[in-house]
Design a protein around this motif. Structure first.
Motif, mmCIF file in Angstrom:
data_model
loop_
_atom_site.group_PDB
_atom_site.id
_atom_site.type_symbol
_atom_site.label_atom_id
_atom_site.label_comp_id
_atom_site.label_asym_id
_atom_site.label_seq_id
_atom_site.Cartn_x
_atom_site.Cartn_y
_atom_site.Cartn_z
ATOM 1 N N THR A 64 -5.211 -0.681 -9.671
ATOM 2 C CA THR A 64 -5.534 0.561 -8.964
ATOM 3 C C THR A 64 -6.334 0.282 -7.694
ATOM 4 O O THR A 64 -6.073 0.855 -6.638
ATOM 5 C CB THR A 64 -6.332 1.511 -9.882
ATOM 6 O OG1 THR A 64 -5.583 1.715 -11.086
ATOM 7 C CG2 THR A 64 -6.608 2.842 -9.218
ATOM 8 N N GLU A 65 -7.315 -0.606 -7.793
ATOM 9 C CA GLU A 65 -8.126 -0.949 -6.626
ATOM 10 C C GLU A 65 -7.266 -1.629 -5.559
ATOM 11 O O GLU A 65 -7.385 -1.337 -4.372
ATOM 12 C CB GLU A 65 -9.282 -1.864 -7.034
ATOM 13 C CG GLU A 65 -10.313 -1.174 -7.904
ATOM 14 C CD GLU A 65 -11.269 -2.129 -8.584
ATOM 15 O OE1 GLU A 65 -12.366 -1.668 -8.986
ATOM 16 O OE2 GLU A 65 -10.940 -3.331 -8.739
ATOM 17 N N TYR A 66 -6.396 -2.536 -5.993
ATOM 18 C CA TYR A 66 -5.509 -3.227 -5.058
ATOM 19 C C TYR A 66 -4.594 -2.228 -4.342
ATOM 20 O O TYR A 66 -4.413 -2.296 -3.124
ATOM 21 C CB TYR A 66 -4.695 -4.292 -5.788
ATOM 22 C CG TYR A 66 -3.644 -4.928 -4.921
ATOM 23 C CD1 TYR A 66 -4.002 -5.804 -3.901
ATOM 24 C CD2 TYR A 66 -2.300 -4.623 -5.092
ATOM 25 C CE1 TYR A 66 -3.028 -6.378 -3.077
ATOM 26 C CE2 TYR A 66 -1.326 -5.192 -4.278
ATOM 27 C CZ TYR A 66 -1.703 -6.066 -3.272
ATOM 28 O OH TYR A 66 -0.750 -6.618 -2.457
ATOM 29 N N GLU A 67 -4.038 -1.299 -5.080
ATOM 30 C CA GLU A 67 -3.153 -0.286 -4.486
ATOM 31 C C GLU A 67 -3.911 0.579 -3.479
ATOM 32 O O GLU A 67 -3.368 0.950 -2.436
ATOM 33 C CB GLU A 67 -2.511 0.560 -5.572
ATOM 34 C CG GLU A 67 -1.455 -0.213 -6.356
ATOM 35 C CD GLU A 67 -0.948 0.508 -7.591
ATOM 36 O OE1 GLU A 67 -1.336 1.676 -7.826
ATOM 37 O OE2 GLU A 67 -0.156 -0.111 -8.326
ATOM 38 N N ALA A 68 -5.183 0.886 -3.758
ATOM 39 C CA ALA A 68 -6.003 1.668 -2.825
ATOM 40 C C ALA A 68 -6.233 0.884 -1.530
ATOM 41 O O ALA A 68 -6.220 1.454 -0.434
ATOM 42 C CB ALA A 68 -7.338 2.041 -3.468
ATOM 43 N N ILE A 69 -6.405 -0.423 -1.633
ATOM 44 C CA ILE A 69 -6.576 -1.277 -0.455
ATOM 45 C C ILE A 69 -5.291 -1.287 0.376
ATOM 46 O O ILE A 69 -5.329 -1.178 1.599
ATOM 47 C CB ILE A 69 -6.964 -2.715 -0.888
ATOM 48 C CG1 ILE A 69 -8.389 -2.723 -1.429
ATOM 49 C CG2 ILE A 69 -6.825 -3.695 0.261
ATOM 50 C CD1 ILE A 69 -8.780 -4.029 -2.083
ATOM 51 N N LEU A 70 -4.154 -1.415 -0.312
ATOM 52 C CA LEU A 70 -2.869 -1.405 0.399
ATOM 53 C C LEU A 70 -2.634 -0.076 1.104
ATOM 54 O O LEU A 70 -2.158 -0.048 2.241
ATOM 55 C CB LEU A 70 -1.720 -1.674 -0.559
ATOM 56 C CG LEU A 70 -1.478 -3.115 -0.985
ATOM 57 C CD1 LEU A 70 -0.236 -3.206 -1.865
ATOM 58 C CD2 LEU A 70 -1.350 -4.042 0.208
ATOM 59 N N GLU A 71 -2.944 1.033 0.422
ATOM 60 C CA GLU A 71 -2.741 2.363 1.001
ATOM 61 C C GLU A 71 -3.532 2.533 2.293
ATOM 62 O O GLU A 71 -3.091 3.223 3.210
ATOM 63 C CB GLU A 71 -3.152 3.447 0.007
ATOM 64 C CG GLU A 71 -2.187 3.619 -1.136
ATOM 65 C CD GLU A 71 -2.709 4.573 -2.199
ATOM 66 O OE1 GLU A 71 -3.712 5.297 -1.945
ATOM 67 O OE2 GLU A 71 -2.128 4.596 -3.300
ATOM 68 N N GLU A 99 -15.911 5.570 1.184
ATOM 69 C CA GLU A 99 -15.347 6.576 0.285
ATOM 70 C C GLU A 99 -14.028 6.091 -0.309
ATOM 71 O O GLU A 99 -13.142 5.639 0.412
ATOM 72 C CB GLU A 99 -15.103 7.889 1.030
ATOM 73 C CG GLU A 99 -16.350 8.513 1.619
ATOM 74 C CD GLU A 99 -17.289 9.038 0.559
ATOM 75 O OE1 GLU A 99 -16.797 9.568 -0.460
ATOM 76 O OE2 GLU A 99 -18.508 8.912 0.744
ATOM 77 N N TRP A 100 -13.888 6.224 -1.628
ATOM 78 C CA TRP A 100 -12.656 5.863 -2.329
ATOM 79 C C TRP A 100 -12.211 7.054 -3.148
ATOM 80 O O TRP A 100 -13.029 7.876 -3.570
ATOM 81 C CB TRP A 100 -12.888 4.630 -3.208
ATOM 82 C CG TRP A 100 -13.154 3.432 -2.341
ATOM 83 C CD1 TRP A 100 -14.364 3.023 -1.881
ATOM 84 C CD2 TRP A 100 -12.193 2.550 -1.770
ATOM 85 N NE1 TRP A 100 -14.217 1.936 -1.067
ATOM 86 C CE2 TRP A 100 -12.894 1.617 -0.982
ATOM 87 C CE3 TRP A 100 -10.812 2.460 -1.846
ATOM 88 C CZ2 TRP A 100 -12.257 0.607 -0.275
ATOM 89 C CZ3 TRP A 100 -10.183 1.438 -1.143
ATOM 90 C CH2 TRP A 100 -10.898 0.529 -0.368
ATOM 91 N N PRO A 101 -10.901 7.201 -3.394
ATOM 92 C CA PRO A 101 -10.372 8.417 -4.012
ATOM 93 C C PRO A 101 -10.984 8.765 -5.365
ATOM 94 O O PRO A 101 -11.179 9.928 -5.660
ATOM 95 C CB PRO A 101 -8.870 8.151 -4.163
ATOM 96 C CG PRO A 101 -8.602 6.812 -3.625
ATOM 97 C CD PRO A 101 -9.880 6.232 -3.119
ATOM 98 N N ASP A 102 -11.285 7.772 -6.163
ATOM 99 C CA ASP A 102 -11.803 8.090 -7.492
ATOM 100 C C ASP A 102 -13.320 8.261 -7.497
ATOM 101 O O ASP A 102 -13.933 8.418 -8.550
ATOM 102 C CB ASP A 102 -11.386 7.012 -8.503
ATOM 103 C CG ASP A 102 -11.862 5.625 -8.126
ATOM 104 O OD1 ASP A 102 -12.596 5.485 -7.135
ATOM 105 O OD2 ASP A 102 -11.491 4.670 -8.829
#
Length: 155
Positions: A64-71, A99-102
């Motif tokens: 999930t963290e990796y996907e947030a970085i890619l996004e 700021e991060w989505p979660d």
């Protein structure tokens, strides 16, 4: 924790500006002194994929963290360049959002992991792709060492 992900495309180095770490007066000549075109070719020839796979095996990021970085495009914004002043390869990671989505504060972790990825790429480039020794400098050091020694003759 290992990430089981495909290697993303390597960063596009030809669209980067002068790194903020280099004062404009320190850059010798032009942008070509940063050797980004050569580095981008090496990344495309396999250095990026090899380094990324090694990094993914040891990263502490969750999927999930990796996907947030890619996004956020953070991986593709890592900048690699040759520092003509220090005569070494360097990299710069992009600014990491607070700021991060979660709602979790993972900024520090993300900065650390992007730095680890950048370092893995630099090491891969140095170990298997780049051979840019400063010939003039090494020859000068050799001749100074050699000339400071007195010749020894067997009698």
């Amino acid at each position: 924790m290992a990430l089981d992900v495909e290697s993303p495309n390597h960063p596009d180095l030809t669209n980067q500006g002068t790194p903020s770490e280099l004062a404009a007066s320190e850059v010798i000549g032009s942008e070509s002194d940063l050797r980004r075109e050569e580095l981008e070719r090496f990344l495309g020839d396999g250095a990026w994929n090899e380094a990324f796979e090694e990094w993914a095996e040891y990263t502490d990021l969750s999927q999930t963290e990796y996907e947030a970085i890619l996004e956020r495009g953070l991986v593709e914004q890592i900048d690699f360049f040759w520092d003509p002043v220090e005569t070494r390869l360097r990299f710069v990671i992009p600014p990491v959002p607070d700021e991060w989505p979660d709602g979790r504060d993972i900024s520090s972790k993300v900065r650390t992991e992007l730095t680890d990825l950048g370092q893995a790429v630099i090491e891969m480039l140095e170990d298997g792709y780049v051979d840019w020794e400063d010939k003039d400098r090494s020859e000068k050091v050799w001749s100074e060492e050699k000339s400071s020694e007195e010749p020894v003759f067997d009698q």
